[in-house]
Design a protein around this motif. Structure first.
Motif, PDB file in Angstrom:
ATOM      1  N   ARG A 108      -9.192   6.353  -6.105  1.00 21.16           N
ATOM      2  CA  ARG A 108      -8.631   5.046  -6.281  1.00 21.16           C
ATOM      3  C   ARG A 108      -7.835   4.668  -5.191  1.00 21.16           C
ATOM      4  N   ILE A 109      -7.103   5.391  -4.756  1.00 16.54           N
ATOM      5  CA  ILE A 109      -6.270   4.925  -3.275  1.00 16.54           C
ATOM      6  C   ILE A 109      -7.449   3.947  -2.410  1.00 16.54           C
ATOM      7  N   SER A 110      -8.212   4.612  -2.011  1.00 17.86           N
ATOM      8  CA  SER A 110      -9.070   4.166  -1.082  1.00 17.86           C
ATOM      9  C   SER A 110      -9.989   2.677  -1.615  1.00 17.86           C
ATOM     10  N   TRP A 111      -9.809   2.194  -2.801  1.00 16.12           N
ATOM     11  CA  TRP A 111     -10.512   1.182  -3.151  1.00 16.12           C
ATOM     12  C   TRP A 111      -9.332   0.228  -3.589  1.00 16.12           C
ATOM     13  N   ILE A 112      -8.216   0.264  -3.049  1.00 20.64           N
ATOM     14  CA  ILE A 112      -6.998  -0.610  -3.392  1.00 20.64           C
ATOM     15  C   ILE A 112      -6.380  -1.099  -1.803  1.00 20.64           C
ATOM     16  N   ARG A 113      -6.069  -2.255  -1.776  1.00 27.94           N
ATOM     17  CA  ARG A 113      -5.316  -2.820  -0.625  1.00 27.94           C
ATOM     18  C   ARG A 113      -4.268  -3.408  -0.975  1.00 27.94           C
ATOM     19  N   ALA A 114      -3.162  -3.459  -0.670  1.00 30.00           N
ATOM     20  CA  ALA A 114      -1.887  -3.866  -1.084  1.00 30.00           C
ATOM     21  C   ALA A 114      -0.645  -4.359  -0.103  1.00 30.00           C
ATOM     22  N   THR A 115       0.314  -5.251  -0.623  1.00 26.72           N
ATOM     23  CA  THR A 115       1.409  -5.488   0.257  1.00 26.72           C
ATOM     24  C   THR A 115       2.193  -4.196   0.531  1.00 26.72           C
ATOM     25  N   PRO A 116       3.165  -4.146   1.277  1.00 25.98           N
ATOM     26  CA  PRO A 116       4.182  -3.212   1.409  1.00 25.98           C
ATOM     27  C   PRO A 116       4.861  -2.973   0.141  1.00 25.98           C
ATOM     28  N   GLU A 117       5.121  -3.787  -0.530  1.00 22.75           N
ATOM     29  CA  GLU A 117       6.016  -4.067  -1.884  1.00 22.75           C
ATOM     30  C   GLU A 117       5.149  -3.216  -2.913  1.00 22.75           C
ATOM     31  N   GLY A 118       3.868  -3.615  -2.827  1.00 18.26           N
ATOM     32  CA  GLY A 118       2.921  -3.074  -3.859  1.00 18.26           C
ATOM     33  C   GLY A 118       2.792  -1.781  -3.865  1.00 18.26           C
ATOM     34  N   TRP A 119       2.470  -0.876  -2.423  1.00 20.52           N
ATOM     35  CA  TRP A 119       2.332   0.449  -2.390  1.00 20.52           C
ATOM     36  C   TRP A 119       3.827   0.968  -2.614  1.00 20.52           C
ATOM     37  N   ALA A 120       4.990   0.469  -2.241  1.00 22.80           N
ATOM     38  CA  ALA A 120       6.027   0.818  -2.729  1.00 22.80           C
ATOM     39  C   ALA A 120       6.382   1.020  -4.283  1.00 22.80           C
ATOM     40  N   GLN A 121       5.831   0.114  -5.051  1.00 24.41           N
ATOM     41  CA  GLN A 121       5.621   0.252  -6.348  1.00 24.41           C
ATOM     42  C   GLN A 121       4.976   1.412  -6.944  1.00 24.41           C
TER      43      GLN A 121
END
Length: 620
Positions: A108-121
């Motif tokens: 799952r982690i390797s199939w998502i890209r996101a903003t810093p705020e998204g990863w912080a959540q």
């Protein structure tokens, strides 16, 4: 130190738990709901998705029309190429639940890209829901890695930077009505566009919504009424319309995929941000005018420290600040700064600021917002240009020039401005003649100019030697109307138990442009207009009395909302919420009939946000 809910400010507004309710009890209630309805299996997966509305829950297939019909998205084969996780700490903290494959991908982690705020959540939800043990410093490191190497390309991030900048604005990026209904009726459309996912991950995100938010299921299962769709064929056979879930899944999978040309091109360009040195800053705050200054950025390990000085172009008052910041993905700045003195009032820019900025890939310019306030309602709109020793033009004053003006002094602010310029080397565009030029310093020139009566109205470029500041100086033949900004506003009651949400209004004078017709494409803003301010009732019910209770508007257009809670002096003991018009009347500008120009804005004052979405800045 173990990261707890208090450490990261996790809130209960995310639909996870209510105050005083355990996580286990929450999940039990969800499981009971689906069991009693007899509709779906509830599957709990180990990874949370990356955006604010992501969680580690999926339900059975919500989209019976998908090509994978009959299978739960958890059973779909991941067909897209993932992004291997190469950071040892991220693998250590996440790999126990998210199994690695032979290519280094974490599930799952390797199939998502996101903003810093998204990863912080994601990190915060893993702590809250799955018991992740991680220190604050470890979380900062993991978020910095994921926000950089599993983040967004500049071209993907810039259109939705307003979400990270906490701007309230009408969204213009929603492509069609079905996507508005599927995604933007509950949150900003910038929310899903702040991440990139594989087809399977978008489906799992939909299932998470169904598990956590009851209204999502009804919305997703509604058929799409798309006026752009081809007409149905003739005959008695009814046409089966796709559901909103199917429509949204197809659109997101196609338009915001995990693997994009922009990301493929940007990923090899990511390097250590080289931002050290002096930057020329221009800023403006509604109700406080424009500012000019400098920021000095100094490396501090992998991050930066900052020293900033700003000077008001109106009053000459100066403000100094010190701060720190870090950069994600080579371009995305998150920082904080603190003032040197005390804070006098809520809108005082001497408050502690959060900084969100987008650095152009060439790392020679930046723009963004520095903001504060209980609802992030106050902010500076900021632009920065690197000082390289070459001439820089940052701003000009006054704000605008009327046609026919003679002997007006125009100040040009910047850096490394030549001292030996002749009037012929400074250009304000057609119809503006430079009569005299005085070098005050390397950061300021004074040009004495005449403006022809037939000078072309519009926003003129300003050129000094070979350097140009585009659309820097409005030249106008007439002021034709006012606008109040913001045209629509939302404030929050508070002051007893909850913080107030304020608003600053400002009147802007506009020209109708060359066609002389107001509110057409060639209109342009000219300058701020000193005005008197008043509130007027916005009649919605027969006993409206909102202007007596919602709050007060001062002589500068600053609105302070009233306190929260039922008011026994008001009919039905209603709270102090309400709707009003905010009316500006220009002090000096008049219309063709000789009457003062006026304009109004719509203001809603509502109750406090009793539960807040948790999205504080990352790593600060």
């Amino acid at each position: 130190m173990t990261v707890t809910q208090q450490d990261h400010g996790l809130s209960d507004r995310e639909g996870m738990t209510a105050p005083g309710r355990s996580v286990a009890a929450f999940w039990q209630s969800v499981a009971d709901r689906w069991r009693n309805l007899g509709k779906r299996r509830l599957l709990v997966l180990p990874l949370l998705s990356g955006t604010i509305l992501s969680a580690s829950i999926v339900t059975a297939q919500v989209d019976p029309n998908a090509s994978e019909a009959g299978k739960d998205p958890t059973d779909w084969a991941e067909k897209e190429t993932g992004i291997p996780v190469t950071d040892a700490l991220t693998t250590e903290k996440c790999g126990s639940c998210h199994a690695p494959d032979a290519k280094g991908n974490l599930s799952r982690i390797s199939w998502i890209r996101a903003t810093p705020e998204g990863w912080a959540q994601t990190i915060k939800r893993m702590v809250k829901l799955n018991g992740l043990s991680i220190t604050a410093e470890e979380a900062k490191s993991v978020i910095k890695y994921l926000g950089t190497w599993h983040g967004l390309a500049p071209e993907e991030a810039k259109p939705v930077m307003y979400l990270a900048e906490r701007r309230i604005q009408d969204e213009t990026i929603i492509p069609n009505e079905p996507m508005r209904e599927a995604c933007a009726t509950c949150h900003a459309f910038a929310q899903p566009l702040s991440s990139r996912r594989s087809h399977r991950e978008w489906a799992l995100l939909q299932n998470m919504h169904v598990a956590l938010y009851s209204q999502a299921e009804a919305e997703f299962n509604r058929p799409v009424d798309d006026p752009s769709a081809p007409p149905p064929p003739r005959g008695d056979q009814p046409v089966k319309k796709p559901t909103h879930a199917k429509f949204a899944l197809d659109w997101l999978s196609k338009e915001v995929p995990l693997n994009s040309a922009a990301w493929t091109a940007w990923r090899p360009r990511i390097g250590a941000p080289r931002l050290s040195g002096k930057w020329i800053v221009t800023a403006s705050q509604r109700g406080h005018g424009r500012m000019i200054g400098t920021m000095t950025i100094t490396p501090a390990g992998d991050d930066f420290t900052t020293s900033t000085t700003l000077r008001s172009l109106d009053s000459g008052a100066t403000l100094t600040r010190s701060g720190k910041g870090l950069v994600y993905a080579g371009y995305s700045w998150r920082g904080t700064s603190t003032p040197a003195g005390p804070v006098a009032r809520p809108d005082d820019m001497a408050s502690g600021l959060r900084e969100t900025m987008y650095f152009a890939p060439g790392q020679n310019s930046a723009e963004g917002r520095w903001y504060w306030g209980e609802y992030h309602e106050f902010g500076l709109d900021v632009k920065m240009v690197r000082a390289t020793g070459a001439p820089v033009i940052a701003a000009v004053s006054p704000e605008a020039l009327p046609t026919g003006a003679k002997g007006v002094e125009v100040r040009i602010y910047g850096d490394a401005l030549p001292a030996s310029l002749t009037p012929a080397e400074v250009d304000f565009g057609s119809g503006v003649t430079v009569r005299k030029l005085t070098a005050v310093s390397s950061a300021e020139l004074v040009a004495t100019v005449d403006v022809a009566a037939n000078a072309i109205a519009g926003r003129h470029d300003v050129a000094v030697g070979g350097v140009v500041l585009e659309k820097a100086l409005p030249v106008y033949a007439s002021i034709d109307y006012l606008k109040v900004t913001p045209e629509t506003a939302l404030t929050h009651l508070g002051g007893i138990k909850y913080g107030k949400g304020y608003e600053q209004f400002e009147a802007i004078a506009w020209s109708s442009g060359p066609d002389g017709k107001p509110r057409t494409d060639d209109d342009f803003p000219v300058m701020t207009a000193p005005s008197t301010w008043a509130m007027k009732e916005f009649a919605t019910v027969t006993y409206d009395d909102d202007i007596r209770y919602v709050g007060t508007l001062d002589v500068s257009g600053f609105f302070t909302p009233n306190v929260e809670g039922p008011n026994p002096e008001r009919k039905f003991s209603r709270n102090n919420y309400g709707e009003v018009w905010v009316v500006a009347t220009a002090r000096a500008l008049k219309d063709k009939q000789g009457k003062p120009l006026t304009a109004q804005a719509y203001l809603v004052t509502t109750v406090p946000a009793y539960k807040r979405w948790d999205q504080p800045e990352v790593g600060q």
